[in-house]
Design a protein around this motif. Sequence first.
Motif, short mmCIF file in Angstrom:
data_model
loop_
_atom_site.label_atom_id
_atom_site.label_comp_id
_atom_site.label_asym_id
_atom_site.label_seq_id
_atom_site.Cartn_x
_atom_site.Cartn_y
_atom_site.Cartn_z
N LEU B 110 0.74 -1.23 0.05
CA LEU B 110 0.07 0.02 0.11
C LEU B 110 0.72 1.37 -0.06
CD1 LEU B 110 -2.94 0.20 0.09
CD2 LEU B 110 -2.76 0.85 2.59
N ASN B 112 0.88 4.30 1.19
CA ASN B 112 0.41 5.10 2.32
C ASN B 112 0.96 5.49 3.67
OD1 ASN B 112 -1.71 6.56 3.30
ND2 ASN B 112 -3.26 4.69 3.59
N PHE B 114 -0.17 6.74 7.78
CA PHE B 114 -1.04 7.60 8.51
C PHE B 114 -0.59 7.92 10.09
CE2 PHE B 114 -2.47 3.13 8.69
CZ PHE B 114 -2.99 2.78 9.88
N LEU B 127 4.94 2.89 0.20
CA LEU B 127 5.38 4.36 0.05
C LEU B 127 6.84 4.63 0.14
CD1 LEU B 127 4.54 7.28 -0.40
CD2 LEU B 127 4.14 7.40 1.96
N GLU B 144 2.78 13.84 9.01
CA GLU B 144 1.93 12.92 9.96
C GLU B 144 2.24 13.42 11.28
OE1 GLU B 144 0.03 11.16 8.75
OE2 GLU B 144 0.75 10.90 6.81
N GLU B 199 -5.59 18.74 6.15
CA GLU B 199 -4.34 18.17 5.42
C GLU B 199 -3.64 19.30 5.03
OE1 GLU B 199 -3.73 14.95 5.16
OE2 GLU B 199 -5.37 14.29 5.91
N LEU B 227 1.85 10.14 -5.12
CA LEU B 227 0.46 9.97 -5.15
C LEU B 227 -0.24 10.36 -6.52
CD1 LEU B 227 -0.36 11.66 -1.57
CD2 LEU B 227 -0.02 9.30 -2.01
N GLN B 230 0.35 7.51 -8.64
CA GLN B 230 -0.68 6.36 -8.31
C GLN B 230 -2.04 6.53 -8.79
OE1 GLN B 230 1.12 3.87 -6.98
NE2 GLN B 230 -0.48 3.57 -5.72
N ALA B 236 -4.90 4.35 -7.63
CA ALA B 236 -5.69 5.05 -6.50
C ALA B 236 -6.59 5.64 -7.49
CB ALA B 236 -4.70 6.00 -5.90
N HIS B 246 -8.69 14.18 1.14
CA HIS B 246 -7.52 14.99 0.85
C HIS B 246 -7.66 15.75 -0.19
CE1 HIS B 246 -6.02 11.74 3.26
NE2 HIS B 246 -4.79 12.18 3.39
N SER B 249 -3.86 16.24 -5.35
CA SER B 249 -2.34 16.14 -5.24
C SER B 249 -1.71 17.33 -5.99
CB SER B 249 -1.95 14.86 -5.85
OG SER B 249 -2.12 13.82 -4.96
#
Lengths: 147, 291
Positions: B110, B112, B114, B127, B144, B199, B227, B230, B236, B246, B249
């Motif tokens: 994945l 990502n 978080f 990532l 984060e 964000e 991102l 992706q 995504a 979000h 990008s």
Amino acid sequence: MADLTIFMVLLALGYGFGRYAELKHYKSIIRREKEFRDIPAVTTKFPPLSKAVDAELVSGSVVISVDYFKRFIAGLRNLIGGRVTAYELLLDRARREAILRMKEEARAFDGHIIFNVKLETSSIHKGRKNGVGAVEVMAYGTVLIKQ
Amino acid sequence: MEYSNPKIPEGINASTQHPLKEFFLLTGGVLGGVLIVVVVLTLLADRLAVYIPFESEMQLVTRVTDGIPAEGAEPLPIESYLNGLADQIAAEEGLPPEMQLTVHYVDDDLVNAFATLGGHIFMFRGLLEKLPNENAVAMVLAHEIAHIKYRHPIRSMGRGIIFGLAITMVSSTLGNAMTDQVLANTGGVTVLKFSRDQEREADQTALNALYRRYGHVDGADLLFKVLQQQEREGEALQMPEFFSTHPLSEHRIDDIHTFQAEHATATDVATVPLPDQFVAWLIPAETEKTD
């Protein structure tokens, strides 16, 4: 998003078909009410007694379903209160249709007047979470037939 | 006595008003009302959640996860590295000392990362594999950490609980499953707006921290380029911003470039390379043992 789209489609279908059926039904009701005007249906309990008449029980009943659109509007009405006009129309149609069917039965007996008319209403199908699914209205009375 | 049934006048027992008029008035009124109530309630929850001590937040997490990940387990080399980096960035962001950070490495494809309740940050292999230098990794961590600094996880939870409660109370009076769905969607879109603001706030704080640490923010946009890639490859799902948690990008990359333009760097900028063993650290522990 997908469920919202499905919802909008269901709402549109409910409105389209529901509205079409309603307008068509009202046209038919108004036409037939004129046609059966010669057989009055009254609520008087005691008819003028005469030995020259026969009496029969006549009844007419109708079941009409609520469409998706009406159910949605009524759901929102539940929040803020007020006249649920969507259901008012539905019940008005059902009552008048029930009386008309009763008169149709009376005509089959060659009756000339219906006394002691009563109306019963019930929701015959509770939908999900007790939502109204369909209503039944029944009209009944005593028809007098000249011998 | 004469009996008769005259023609019934229309519009007494049933309204002759067009049903669509009622439909628009009702949906507009009720959905608008729900929107206002949800906004007010979630704003309140958002403001008040900050007053929950961080200590309680950490206790809450321990109770829910029941010691997962296992306490006292030896951290992976990659985790030690990420934690070290996180602590340095936390100092740059001025994270209060009671806010303890724990960075976890997740061996998953994945793309990502978080932050969640109790100062826990999760970084995915998918990532980390795509980030070429320390500055890019630092940007992810800084973003984060900023979430944790502003207590975003617990604020989101507070909003979520209040939102769920409000929708449940409203829908219990309705008795129509689909109406519930519409109300929930209306409220949900409102909650997403808060999320996007968070964000943006985290992005700005992260950029400031990076600028203080490295003297420039080169490499910060790499995260969002990954991102974006992706989204282009269709891995995504790209949604319109209004329906997304979000910001887009490209908007985030634009914001970084604006920041770069505003904070001119005099010296020649250079990105810090990642430690040599970084790629080896990303290989899951199990395969290492079998080799």
